[in-house]
Design a protein around this motif. Structure first.
Motif, short mmCIF file in Angstrom:
data_model
loop_
_atom_site.label_atom_id
_atom_site.label_comp_id
_atom_site.label_asym_id
_atom_site.label_seq_id
_atom_site.Cartn_x
_atom_site.Cartn_y
_atom_site.Cartn_z
N PRO A 60 0.86 -1.28 0.07
CA PRO A 60 0.06 -0.03 -0.12
C PRO A 60 0.85 1.17 -0.15
N THR A 61 2.02 1.36 0.68
CA THR A 61 2.92 2.61 0.76
C THR A 61 4.33 1.88 0.10
N THR A 62 4.84 2.37 -0.91
CA THR A 62 6.05 1.99 -1.40
C THR A 62 6.97 3.44 -1.53
N THR A 63 8.18 3.22 -1.76
CA THR A 63 9.33 4.36 -2.12
C THR A 63 10.21 3.71 -3.26
N GLN A 64 10.36 4.66 -4.14
CA GLN A 64 11.35 4.36 -5.13
C GLN A 64 11.95 5.68 -5.68
N ARG A 65 13.00 5.39 -6.32
CA ARG A 65 13.63 6.81 -6.85
C ARG A 65 13.38 6.77 -8.39
N ALA A 66 13.00 8.05 -8.76
CA ALA A 66 12.97 8.43 -10.22
C ALA A 66 13.74 9.71 -10.44
N SER A 67 13.98 9.69 -12.04
CA SER A 67 14.64 11.11 -12.52
C SER A 67 13.63 11.85 -13.47
N LEU A 68 14.09 12.83 -13.60
CA LEU A 68 13.28 13.81 -14.59
C LEU A 68 14.22 14.90 -15.20
N GLU A 69 14.41 14.91 -16.43
CA GLU A 69 15.37 15.41 -17.43
C GLU A 69 14.56 16.57 -18.05
N ASP A 70 15.49 17.70 -17.98
CA ASP A 70 14.90 18.85 -18.52
C ASP A 70 16.17 19.69 -19.07
N ASP A 71 16.23 19.71 -20.40
CA ASP A 71 17.36 20.63 -21.07
C ASP A 71 18.52 19.99 -20.66
N ILE A 98 19.32 18.32 -17.99
CA ILE A 98 19.69 18.44 -16.59
C ILE A 98 18.92 17.35 -15.95
N VAL A 99 19.47 16.55 -15.31
CA VAL A 99 18.59 15.54 -14.73
C VAL A 99 18.53 15.56 -13.10
N SER A 100 17.22 15.70 -12.65
CA SER A 100 16.81 15.92 -11.36
C SER A 100 16.38 14.71 -10.78
N TRP A 101 16.68 14.23 -9.57
CA TRP A 101 16.17 12.91 -8.86
C TRP A 101 15.19 13.41 -7.80
N TYR A 102 14.44 12.28 -7.56
CA TYR A 102 13.26 12.24 -6.70
C TYR A 102 13.09 11.10 -5.87
N ASP A 103 12.85 11.16 -4.60
CA ASP A 103 12.38 9.76 -3.73
C ASP A 103 10.88 9.86 -3.80
N CYS A 104 10.18 9.15 -4.51
CA CYS A 104 8.60 9.09 -4.83
C CYS A 104 8.26 8.07 -3.93
N THR A 105 7.10 8.47 -3.12
CA THR A 105 6.39 7.70 -2.11
C THR A 105 4.96 7.57 -2.55
N THR A 106 4.55 6.39 -2.96
CA THR A 106 3.22 6.04 -3.45
C THR A 106 2.23 5.72 -2.33
N HIS A 107 1.08 6.04 -2.26
CA HIS A 107 0.11 5.76 -1.04
C HIS A 107 -1.23 5.05 -1.85
N GLU A 108 -1.59 3.93 -1.66
CA GLU A 108 -2.77 3.50 -2.04
C GLU A 108 -3.93 4.13 -1.68
N LEU A 109 -5.02 4.76 -2.48
CA LEU A 109 -6.29 5.08 -2.11
C LEU A 109 -7.40 4.14 -2.45
N GLU A 110 -8.66 4.69 -2.25
CA GLU A 110 -9.88 3.92 -2.84
C GLU A 110 -9.95 3.95 -4.17
N ASN A 111 -10.54 3.02 -4.80
CA ASN A 111 -10.80 2.79 -6.13
C ASN A 111 -9.75 2.52 -7.13
N ASP A 112 -8.63 2.14 -6.48
CA ASP A 112 -7.25 1.61 -6.89
C ASP A 112 -6.59 3.03 -7.49
N SER A 113 -6.91 3.84 -6.83
CA SER A 113 -6.22 5.25 -7.10
C SER A 113 -5.01 5.53 -6.11
#
Length: 482
Positions: A174-185, A187-202
């Motif tokens: 239900p709650t997970t954390t993973q690392r993802a990147s975002l590139e712009d021009d 330049i790579v930016s890194w983020y620690d992404c945490t996901t929380h499960e809600l109702e209706n599979d959102s």
């Protein structure tokens, strides 16, 4: 509907209407019912707590809501009803008699909370968004919108683009954390992404900037790689044990010097297993008994923890190892094993040659003493000690020692002048003088390397090898005359 009325005895809630209890439930926070009510009333009625402390004297306190949040303007009336009891009534003057008092207060609380949440989410540096079961973005905060517009180079519209591909599957927690990147021009930016499960599979996703953490991890990896390469080239064997005394790090020299199998070392043996294996391979000094060996190894560990351990192992195979223990942070211990066999052999050879040279000098009949720069006596032979006694430590002390045992004369004065007035003279010099037993001594001063000078005394009936023959003859006749 019934008004929001609270009845307190001192600060303990005795009774309350349904709207009042609903209001307390909306302000769920630690503490008593009185403190929870004061936390709710504080922002709306700034003088409430101060006025309520004077209620026993005033009898009645009436306060008006001075905030501008929400649509409801409230009024608080507090009355002292005797026996330490206080009645607090909260109403909305604009809706008196309409039956919607509780709705107005609830609406204001909800609007204020909603406004606070909106401001907090819009001002946070995190990217926050919601995805439905088809991974479509259905809501996002201001930081996400700004980043999406920066990526698209123009204002974005719904549905919003997904900035990062986050793995979301049915088997995920239900709650997970993973690392993802975002590139712009580029330049790579890194983020620690945490996901929380809600109702209706959102799911709600929170992306926290992690550039600093990524840079630190990269620097740490590069530093470890540098250390690993350095350790691999060291001729000294290195073994680092953690606080639980399991082997965590070693270099190839440890295998070369000890003969321990690589598989045994990679299995992270304990310190005592490591030492026992060395004992089996006869790579430690042969102990008298096993109990003494275990005690010796325990002492080794304790000494290494405090940084005091330096030990020389003379092995049965003829090698000599220097073992050094050093403490490391968090209770770890590092051992360095160095092969000093060549050093020990060279030292023994040097001591043997030095002993031979000393024996040779002691076998010479002439008395020898060597002075170093700085008025220091660095060497004497046995003939000198037999002639003058125990040597002094300085040139001035030696001159005083000689003078105490003889009578001053032209020969001694010449020697004293040569040594004191010209201590770094490069030319040889010689002369004659009386000895301790009134014998004739021929002396000579010869310069040596590094500013040293050697004085030689030779007993002779007549001095030889001197330029001043008249002086020598007169000295010889004076000696014979007694």
């Amino acid at each position: 509907m019934r008004p929001a009325v609270f009845l307190f005895r001192d600060e303990a809630l005795i009774d309350a209407t349904s709207p009042a209890r609903a209001l307390l439930e909306r302000t769920a926070s630690p503490g008593s019912d009185w403190s929870r009510l004061m936390r709710w009333a504080g922002p709306r009625f700034p003088e409430a707590e101060k006025k309520l402390q004077q209620l026993s004297r005033l009898g009645r306190v009436e306060l008006a809501d001075k905030t501008e949040n929400g649509s409801a303007m409230l009024r608080l009336v507090a009355e002292s009803v005797g026996e330490g009891m206080t009645r607090i009534t909260i109403t909305d003057p604009q809706t008196d008699g309409t039956g919607i008092i509780v709705d107005a207060m609830s609406q204001q609380a909800m609007e204020e909370e909603l406004d606070l949440l909106r401001r907090a989410l819009d001002q946070t540096p995190m990217l926050v968004w919601r995805q439905d079961q088809d991974s479509r973005v259905t809501w996002a905060n201001a930081a996400y919108l700004r980043r999406a517009e920066a990526q698209a180079k123009e204002p974005v519209s719904w549905p919003l683009p997904r900035l990062m591909d986050i793995s979301i599957g049915p088997d995920m927690a239900p709650t997970t954390t993973q690392r993802a990147s975002l590139e712009d021009d580029g330049i790579v930016s890194w983020y620690d992404c945490t996901t929380h499960e809600l109702e209706n599979d959102s799911r709600m996703l929170f992306a926290v900037p992690a550039d600093a953490a990524v840079r630190a991890e990269r620097s740490l990896r590069e530093f470890v790689q540098t250390l690993t390469k350095t350790f691999a080239d060291l001729p000294i064997a290195l073994a680092i044990f953690d606080r639980e005394r399991h082997l965590q790090l070693f270099n190839p020299s440890l295998i070369d010097l000890t003969g321990l199998p690589a598989g045994f070392l990679t299995a992270r043996p304990t310190l005592f297993d490591f030492l026992d294996k060395l004992r089996e391979l006869r790579m430690v000094p042969e102990p008298k008994n096993y109990r003494h060996w275990r005690q010796q190894m325990a002492n080794l560990e304790n000494a290494a923890k405090t940084g005091r351990h330096v030990e020389t192992w003379s092995l049965p195979g003829g090698q000599t190892y220097r073992v050094t223990g050093r403490p490391h942070p968090d209770g770890a211990v590092a051992f360095l094993i160095e092969d000093i066999t060549s050093e020990i052999s060279l030292s023994r050879k040097f001591r043997a040659e030095l002993s031979l040279g000393t024996n040779v000098l002691d076998g010479i009949d002439d008395a020898l003493v060597v002075f170093a720069p700085g008025d220091q006596v660095v060497m004497t032979n046995q003939a000198y000690r037999n002639l003058w006694g125990d040597p002094s430590e300085s040139m001035s002390g030696a001159l005083s020692q000689w003078l105490r045992q003889i009578e001053s004369g032209p020969g001694f004065n010449a020697l004293q002048d040569r040594l004191t007035s010209n201590p770094d003279g490069e030319a040889r010099d010689n002369g004659v003088m009386f000895g301790p037993d009134r014998q004739i001594l021929q002396w000579s001063v010869a310069p040596l390397s590094v500013g040293r000078q050697m004085v030689r005394f030779r007993s002779s009936e007549l001095p030889i090898d001197t330029e001043d023959t008249v002086e020598l003859q007169e000295l010889a006749e004076a000696v014979r005359a007694g």
